[in-house]
Scaffold this motif. Structure first.
Motif, PDB file in Angstrom:
ATOM      1  N   ALA A  48       5.118  22.538  -9.186  1.00 36.58           N
ATOM      2  CA  ALA A  48       4.182  23.588  -9.597  1.00 36.58           C
ATOM      3  C   ALA A  48       4.401  24.865  -8.787  1.00 36.58           C
ATOM      4  CB  ALA A  48       2.751  23.095  -9.431  1.00 36.58           C
ATOM      5  N   GLY A  49       5.341  24.793  -7.838  1.00 37.07           N
ATOM      6  CA  GLY A  49       5.645  25.984  -7.040  1.00 37.07           C
ATOM      7  C   GLY A  49       4.602  26.279  -5.976  1.00 37.07           C
ATOM      8  N   ILE A  50       3.787  25.294  -5.626  1.00 33.03           N
ATOM      9  CA  ILE A  50       2.775  25.509  -4.584  1.00 33.03           C
ATOM     10  C   ILE A  50       3.410  25.238  -3.219  1.00 33.03           C
ATOM     11  CG2 ILE A  50       0.482  24.867  -3.752  1.00 33.03           C
ATOM     12  CD1 ILE A  50      -0.077  23.624  -6.517  1.00 33.03           C
ATOM     13  N   PRO A  51       3.311  26.174  -2.282  1.00 34.77           N
ATOM     14  CA  PRO A  51       3.878  25.924  -0.947  1.00 34.77           C
ATOM     15  C   PRO A  51       3.144  24.749  -0.279  1.00 34.77           C
ATOM     16  CG  PRO A  51       3.305  28.250  -1.221  1.00 34.77           C
ATOM     17  CD  PRO A  51       2.709  27.510  -2.376  1.00 34.77           C
ATOM     18  N   LEU A  52       3.897  23.865   0.376  1.00 31.90           N
ATOM     19  CA  LEU A  52       3.289  22.683   1.000  1.00 31.90           C
ATOM     20  C   LEU A  52       2.734  23.077   2.368  1.00 31.90           C
ATOM     21  CD1 LEU A  52       5.938  19.975   0.007  1.00 31.90           C
ATOM     22  CD2 LEU A  52       4.053  20.947  -1.329  1.00 31.90           C
ATOM     23  N   GLU A  53       1.748  23.958   2.341  1.00 32.32           N
ATOM     24  CA  GLU A  53       1.164  24.471   3.580  1.00 32.32           C
ATOM     25  C   GLU A  53      -0.347  24.311   3.542  1.00 32.32           C
ATOM     26  OE1 GLU A  53       2.670  28.414   3.502  1.00 32.32           O
ATOM     27  OE2 GLU A  53       4.739  27.677   3.705  1.00 32.32           O
ATOM     28  N   ALA A  54      -0.930  24.245   4.746  1.00 34.77           N
ATOM     29  CA  ALA A  54      -2.368  23.979   4.870  1.00 34.77           C
ATOM     30  C   ALA A  54      -3.203  24.962   4.053  1.00 34.77           C
ATOM     31  CB  ALA A  54      -2.784  24.003   6.332  1.00 34.77           C
ATOM     32  N   ALA A  55      -2.753  26.217   3.976  1.00 31.04           N
ATOM     33  CA  ALA A  55      -3.513  27.223   3.246  1.00 31.04           C
ATOM     34  C   ALA A  55      -3.613  26.884   1.755  1.00 31.04           C
ATOM     35  CB  ALA A  55      -2.864  28.600   3.421  1.00 31.04           C
ATOM     36  N   HIS A  56      -2.712  26.021   1.285  1.00 37.42           N
ATOM     37  CA  HIS A  56      -2.711  25.646  -0.135  1.00 37.42           C
ATOM     38  C   HIS A  56      -3.186  24.221  -0.366  1.00 37.42           C
ATOM     39  CE1 HIS A  56      -0.581  29.305  -1.395  1.00 37.42           C
ATOM     40  NE2 HIS A  56      -0.029  29.225  -0.206  1.00 37.42           N
ATOM     41  N   ALA A  57      -3.764  23.617   0.668  1.00 34.65           N
ATOM     42  CA  ALA A  57      -4.149  22.198   0.586  1.00 34.65           C
ATOM     43  C   ALA A  57      -5.112  21.930  -0.565  1.00 34.65           C
ATOM     44  CB  ALA A  57      -4.756  21.736   1.911  1.00 34.65           C
ATOM     45  N   GLN A  58      -6.112  22.787  -0.729  1.00 38.83           N
ATOM     46  CA  GLN A  58      -7.104  22.548  -1.780  1.00 38.83           C
ATOM     47  C   GLN A  58      -6.476  22.652  -3.168  1.00 38.83           C
ATOM     48  OE1 GLN A  58     -10.210  21.302  -1.129  1.00 38.83           O
ATOM     49  NE2 GLN A  58     -10.074  20.878  -3.336  1.00 38.83           N
ATOM     50  N   GLN A  59      -5.562  23.617  -3.296  1.00 36.98           N
ATOM     51  CA  GLN A  59      -4.857  23.807  -4.569  1.00 36.98           C
ATOM     52  C   GLN A  59      -4.042  22.552  -4.910  1.00 36.98           C
ATOM     53  OE1 GLN A  59      -2.377  27.295  -4.229  1.00 36.98           O
ATOM     54  NE2 GLN A  59      -1.846  27.241  -6.418  1.00 36.98           N
ATOM     55  N   ILE A  60      -3.401  21.983  -3.901  1.00 34.15           N
ATOM     56  CA  ILE A  60      -2.619  20.758  -4.108  1.00 34.15           C
ATOM     57  C   ILE A  60      -3.566  19.609  -4.471  1.00 34.15           C
ATOM     58  CG2 ILE A  60      -1.044  19.084  -3.039  1.00 34.15           C
ATOM     59  CD1 ILE A  60      -0.051  21.414  -1.231  1.00 34.15           C
ATOM     60  N   ALA A  61      -4.694  19.535  -3.764  1.00 33.45           N
ATOM     61  CA  ALA A  61      -5.672  18.466  -4.037  1.00 33.45           C
ATOM     62  C   ALA A  61      -6.210  18.580  -5.460  1.00 33.45           C
ATOM     63  CB  ALA A  61      -6.811  18.531  -3.023  1.00 33.45           C
ATOM     64  N   ASP A  62      -6.490  19.800  -5.906  1.00 35.74           N
ATOM     65  CA  ASP A  62      -6.996  20.008  -7.267  1.00 35.74           C
ATOM     66  C   ASP A  62      -5.957  19.572  -8.295  1.00 35.74           C
ATOM     67  OD1 ASP A  62      -9.295  21.008  -6.178  1.00 35.74           O
ATOM     68  OD2 ASP A  62      -8.793  23.124  -6.519  1.00 35.74           O
ATOM     69  N   LEU A  63      -4.694  19.885  -8.008  1.00 38.56           N
ATOM     70  CA  LEU A  63      -3.613  19.473  -8.902  1.00 38.56           C
ATOM     71  C   LEU A  63      -3.537  17.941  -8.950  1.00 38.56           C
ATOM     72  CD1 LEU A  63      -1.018  20.044 -10.582  1.00 38.56           C
ATOM     73  CD2 LEU A  63       0.238  20.075  -8.413  1.00 38.56           C
ATOM     74  N   VAL A  64      -3.602  17.327  -7.773  1.00 43.71           N
ATOM     75  CA  VAL A  64      -3.512  15.861  -7.676  1.00 43.71           C
ATOM     76  C   VAL A  64      -4.592  15.189  -8.515  1.00 43.71           C
ATOM     77  CG1 VAL A  64      -3.862  13.913  -6.081  1.00 43.71           C
ATOM     78  CG2 VAL A  64      -2.316  15.785  -5.456  1.00 43.71           C
ATOM     79  N   ALA A  65      -5.791  15.779  -8.503  1.00 41.35           N
ATOM     80  CA  ALA A  65      -6.918  15.194  -9.243  1.00 41.35           C
ATOM     81  C   ALA A  65      -6.673  15.195 -10.753  1.00 41.35           C
ATOM     82  CB  ALA A  65      -8.198  15.945  -8.910  1.00 41.35           C
ATOM     83  N   THR A  66      -5.762  16.040 -11.237  1.00 41.83           N
ATOM     84  CA  THR A  66      -5.490  16.116 -12.678  1.00 41.83           C
ATOM     85  C   THR A  66      -4.334  15.214 -13.112  1.00 41.83           C
ATOM     86  OG1 THR A  66      -3.810  17.860 -12.539  1.00 41.83           O
ATOM     87  CG2 THR A  66      -6.124  18.578 -12.656  1.00 41.83           C
ATOM     88  N   LEU A  67      -3.613  14.623 -12.149  1.00 39.39           N
ATOM     89  CA  LEU A  67      -2.393  13.881 -12.493  1.00 39.39           C
ATOM     90  C   LEU A  67      -2.705  12.549 -13.161  1.00 39.39           C
ATOM     91  CD1 LEU A  67      -0.283  14.477  -9.262  1.00 39.39           C
ATOM     92  CD2 LEU A  67      -0.190  15.763 -11.417  1.00 39.39           C
TER      93      LEU A  67
END
Ligand code: C5P
Length: 222
Positions: A48-67
């Motif tokens: 999804a092109g989201i950087p694997l950094e703490a500042a993007h943790a919530q964005q990654i978590a939100d994505l994970v919840a949709t998988l």
């Protein structure tokens, strides 16, 4: 009475995945490969092109919840309709998994999903925090480890057997970086549960010996 759980935690390449899968097979229990979930989280975020950094943790978590993740009975892993069994097994995928797994929001997003694997007649759960966080009431907790050198040599052999190229020094460095990150993070760090039984899966021991030991411990608990 909730279904019984056997937790098998330990560092990368300790052999716990193979041991967990064999123990599950012999007991007819379900299997949770929790590392695969973090690997999928890393893969999905990267795609999804989201950087694997703490500042993007919530964005990654939100994505994970949709998988939509499915483990098939023949041990393949599906993300939606795509078979990602191989894509999540690379060293890079392991390193990305280790990065996203340090974020509490991502761990939270995967918490209930992991607990939902619990079913009769029982579950074997393989990971880092199965006994400490996810299934604290597990009937049996095993901590499987081996020296970093031994684990690097095992991983080397696995890769060569698969016809892939590999280098022990690189593997050892990767594995030590991953261990350090997994043990030092504040969210569910890799450490043995207080009530875990320890098995040193050193070079002179076979997978079958580890499996027999876990089954013997399980028998003693009955
Ligand atoms: O076990 P595996 O190597 O597939 O796990 C990949 C990564 O996922 C680990 O290095 C670790 O950072 C993370 N992980 C975790 N908690 C788990 C399982 C895996 O943090 N229960």
């Amino acid at each position: 009475v909730p279904a019984p759980v056997i937790c098998i935690d330990g560092p990368t390449a300790s052999g716990k995945g193979t041991v967990a899968s064999l123990v599950a097979q012999r007991l007819g229990f379900a299997l949770l490969d929790s590392g695969a979930l973090y690997r999928i989280a890393g893969l999905a975020a990267t795609r999804a092109g989201i950087p694997l950094e703490a500042a993007h943790a919530q964005q990654i978590a939100d994505l994970v919840a949709t998988l939509h993740i499915v483990f098939t009975p023949d041990q393949r892993v599906l993300l939606g309709a795509e078979d990602i069994s191989l894509a999540i097994r690379t060293e890079a995928a392991g390193m990305n998994a280790s990065r996203v797994s340090a974020f509490p929001a991502v761990r939270q997003a995967l918490l209930q999903l992991q607990r939902d694997f619990r079913r009769l007649p029982g579950l074997v759960a393989d990971g880092r925090d199965m006994g400490t966080v996810i299934f604290p009431d597990a009937a049996l907790k095993v901590y499987l480890s081996a020296s970093a050198q031994c684990r690097a040599e095992r991983r080397f052999k696995q890769l060569i057997d698969k016809g892939l190229s590999a280098n022990i020094a690189d593997l050892l460095a990767d594995l030590q970086a991953r261990d350090a990150r997994d043990m030092q993070r504040s969210a569910a760090p890799l450490k043995p549960a207080e009530d875990a039984l320890h098995w040193d899966n050193h070079a002179e021991r076979t997978i079958e010996q580890a499996v027999q030991q876990v089954l013997a411990w399980w028998e003693q608990r009955q």
